[in-house]
Design a protein around this motif. Structure first.
Motif, PDB file in Angstrom:
ATOM      1  N   TYR A  90      27.276  14.396  49.718  1.00  0.00           N
ATOM      2  CA  TYR A  90      26.666  14.931  48.493  1.00  0.00           C
ATOM      3  C   TYR A  90      27.601  15.395  47.616  1.00  0.00           C
ATOM      4  N   GLY A  91      29.098  15.017  47.663  1.00  0.00           N
ATOM      5  CA  GLY A  91      30.240  15.410  46.958  1.00  0.00           C
ATOM      6  C   GLY A  91      30.632  16.885  47.048  1.00  0.00           C
ATOM      7  N   HIS A  92      31.450  17.286  46.306  1.00  0.00           N
ATOM      8  CA  HIS A  92      32.013  18.728  46.406  1.00  0.00           C
ATOM      9  C   HIS A  92      31.743  19.729  45.433  1.00  0.00           C
ATOM     10  N   ALA A  93      30.601  19.401  44.842  1.00  0.00           N
ATOM     11  CA  ALA A  93      30.319  20.166  43.428  1.00  0.00           C
ATOM     12  C   ALA A  93      30.325  21.768  43.857  1.00  0.00           C
ATOM     13  N   ARG A  94      29.957  22.113  45.027  1.00  0.00           N
ATOM     14  CA  ARG A  94      29.437  23.335  45.515  1.00  0.00           C
ATOM     15  C   ARG A  94      30.786  24.100  45.737  1.00  0.00           C
ATOM     16  N   LEU A  95      32.020  23.608  45.726  1.00  0.00           N
ATOM     17  CA  LEU A  95      33.216  24.234  45.675  1.00  0.00           C
ATOM     18  C   LEU A  95      33.389  25.160  44.703  1.00  0.00           C
ATOM     19  N   GLU A  96      32.860  24.702  43.474  1.00  0.00           N
ATOM     20  CA  GLU A  96      32.934  25.427  42.427  1.00  0.00           C
ATOM     21  C   GLU A  96      32.274  26.873  42.339  1.00  0.00           C
ATOM     22  N   TYR A  97      31.281  26.742  43.113  1.00  0.00           N
ATOM     23  CA  TYR A  97      30.514  28.318  43.306  1.00  0.00           C
ATOM     24  C   TYR A  97      31.263  29.204  44.427  1.00  0.00           C
ATOM     25  N   LEU A  98      31.786  28.370  45.379  1.00  0.00           N
ATOM     26  CA  LEU A  98      32.399  29.073  46.544  1.00  0.00           C
ATOM     27  C   LEU A  98      33.628  29.776  46.033  1.00  0.00           C
ATOM     28  N   SER A  99      34.372  28.836  45.100  1.00  0.00           N
ATOM     29  CA  SER A  99      35.626  29.681  44.261  1.00  0.00           C
ATOM     30  C   SER A  99      35.284  30.679  43.853  1.00  0.00           C
ATOM     31  N   GLY A 100      34.082  30.920  43.091  1.00  0.00           N
ATOM     32  CA  GLY A 100      33.875  31.918  42.391  1.00  0.00           C
ATOM     33  C   GLY A 100      33.440  33.252  43.217  1.00  0.00           C
ATOM     34  N   LEU A 101      33.064  32.967  44.528  1.00  0.00           N
ATOM     35  CA  LEU A 101      32.984  34.070  45.424  1.00  0.00           C
ATOM     36  C   LEU A 101      34.022  34.826  45.660  1.00  0.00           C
ATOM     37  N   GLY A 102      35.153  33.895  45.729  1.00  0.00           N
ATOM     38  CA  GLY A 102      36.420  34.538  46.198  1.00  0.00           C
ATOM     39  C   GLY A 102      37.045  35.502  45.082  1.00  0.00           C
ATOM     40  N   VAL A 103      36.792  35.001  43.795  1.00  0.00           N
ATOM     41  CA  VAL A 103      37.084  35.693  42.542  1.00  0.00           C
ATOM     42  C   VAL A 103      36.806  37.140  42.623  1.00  0.00           C
ATOM     43  N   ALA A 104      35.249  37.099  42.689  1.00  0.00           N
ATOM     44  CA  ALA A 104      34.473  38.265  42.824  1.00  0.00           C
ATOM     45  C   ALA A 104      35.074  39.308  43.738  1.00  0.00           C
ATOM     46  N   GLY A 105      35.267  38.642  44.955  1.00  0.00           N
ATOM     47  CA  GLY A 105      35.991  39.689  45.970  1.00  0.00           C
ATOM     48  C   GLY A 105      37.250  40.453  45.455  1.00  0.00           C
ATOM     49  N   LEU A 106      38.231  39.522  44.914  1.00  0.00           N
ATOM     50  CA  LEU A 106      39.545  40.150  44.322  1.00  0.00           C
ATOM     51  C   LEU A 106      39.115  41.129  43.236  1.00  0.00           C
ATOM     52  N   ILE A 107      38.066  40.703  42.350  1.00  0.00           N
ATOM     53  CA  ILE A 107      37.757  41.819  41.286  1.00  0.00           C
ATOM     54  C   ILE A 107      37.393  43.084  41.593  1.00  0.00           C
ATOM     55  N   LEU A 108      36.610  43.031  42.722  1.00  0.00           N
ATOM     56  CA  LEU A 108      36.057  44.146  43.471  1.00  0.00           C
ATOM     57  C   LEU A 108      37.087  45.207  43.931  1.00  0.00           C
ATOM     58  N   ILE A 109      38.079  44.352  44.514  1.00  0.00           N
ATOM     59  CA  ILE A 109      39.255  45.221  45.247  1.00  0.00           C
ATOM     60  C   ILE A 109      40.047  45.661  43.761  1.00  0.00           C
ATOM     61  N   ILE A 110      40.296  45.119  42.792  1.00  0.00           N
ATOM     62  CA  ILE A 110      40.883  45.768  41.744  1.00  0.00           C
ATOM     63  C   ILE A 110      40.285  46.729  40.926  1.00  0.00           C
ATOM     64  N   GLY A 111      39.001  46.609  40.950  1.00  0.00           N
ATOM     65  CA  GLY A 111      38.000  47.615  40.287  1.00  0.00           C
ATOM     66  C   GLY A 111      38.041  48.878  41.028  1.00  0.00           C
ATOM     67  N   PHE A 112      37.870  48.821  42.501  1.00  0.00           N
ATOM     68  CA  PHE A 112      38.068  50.093  43.542  1.00  0.00           C
ATOM     69  C   PHE A 112      39.400  50.400  43.282  1.00  0.00           C
ATOM     70  N   GLU A 113      40.669  50.091  43.186  1.00  0.00           N
ATOM     71  CA  GLU A 113      41.808  50.733  42.962  1.00  0.00           C
ATOM     72  C   GLU A 113      41.984  51.349  41.595  1.00  0.00           C
ATOM     73  N   LEU A 114      41.600  50.723  40.532  1.00  0.00           N
ATOM     74  CA  LEU A 114      41.505  51.212  39.156  1.00  0.00           C
ATOM     75  C   LEU A 114      40.487  52.519  39.189  1.00  0.00           C
ATOM     76  N   ALA A 115      39.666  52.356  39.873  1.00  0.00           N
ATOM     77  CA  ALA A 115      38.516  53.524  39.719  1.00  0.00           C
ATOM     78  C   ALA A 115      39.340  54.906  40.481  1.00  0.00           C
ATOM     79  N   LYS A 116      39.990  54.562  41.681  1.00  0.00           N
ATOM     80  CA  LYS A 116      40.696  55.597  42.435  1.00  0.00           C
ATOM     81  C   LYS A 116      41.668  56.337  41.490  1.00  0.00           C
TER      82      LYS A 116
END
Length: 212
Positions: A90-116
């Motif tokens: 069915y193609g590789h279109a879902r990779l666009e959404y999976l990559s977004g999940l990885g970005v979300a994880g990095l953003i959460l880590i950065i946000g936690f460290e900045l809050a600290k």
């Protein structure tokens, strides 16, 4: 400027029936985002370190996360544009959404460290140095982010991309966030109220919200 970039870097930019157009537009958005966000991150980080403002440093780290998002946008559109194969009928279109999940994880880590770091600044406040150079850097970053908002908004409408529309919204939010940081830095400088830590915490919470 947007139409000029499209003419320079995208062949047959107005041929919306071309299946390769989507990947080309995504690549343009990604590369422009990487270049702009890296420059903005460097400038704002320098301003934050020179002024001793945790909220400006937090805002700079937010731009670093935007750089990561641009990289993922670039890779996501490239991989999503690959044709179907034996293992992906069915193609590789879902990779666009999976990559977004990885970005979300990095953003959460950065946000936690900045809050600290912001909480530590609230508990142990230090004087912030607000200069004309700092003000100019923040205003320039707001201008660039505002242009990126219109840039990605135009691209999203051109190919009907929800991902690029979200990127445009994120750029608009960055303008508002930087504006709040600028106001907080000015207030602390002229009133000597120690609100820099609170402003940094607000930016960190906004980053965490974006990640979630």
């Amino acid at each position: 400027m947007t139409k000029l970039l499209m003419r320079l870097f995208i062949k047959n930019a107005h041929d919306t029936t071309n299946p390769r157009l989507r990947a080309a537009v995504g690549a343009l958005s990604g590369w422009v985002g990487i270049v702009c966000n890296v420059l903005l991150f460097a400038g704002k980080l320098a301003a934050g370190l020179l002024s001793g403002s945790v909220s400006i440093v937090a805002d700079a780290m937010n731009y670093l996360s935007d750089t990561t998002s641009s990289v993922v946008t670039l890779l996501g559109f490239h991989l999503a544009g690959k044709p179907a194969d034996k293992h992906h009928p069915y193609g590789h279109a879902r990779l666009e959404y999976l990559s977004g999940l990885g970005v979300a994880g990095l953003i959460l880590i950065i946000g936690f460290e900045l809050a600290k770091g912001s909480v530590e600044k609230i508990l142990q406040p230090t004087q912030v140095s607000f200069t004309l150079l700092t003000c100019c850097i923040l205003l320039a970053s707001m201008a660039v982010k505002l242009w990126l908002f219109f840039f990605n908004q135009h691209l999203s409408k051109h190919i009907g991309s929800a991902a690029l529309a979200a990127t445009a919204t994120d750029c608009r939010n960055d303008v508002l966030t930087t504006g709040a940081v600028l106001i907080a830095a000015a207030i602390e400088h002229y009133t000597h109220w120690h609100i820099d830590g609170w402003a940094g915490l607000a930016v960190a919470l906004f980053i965490l919200y974006s990640g979630i």
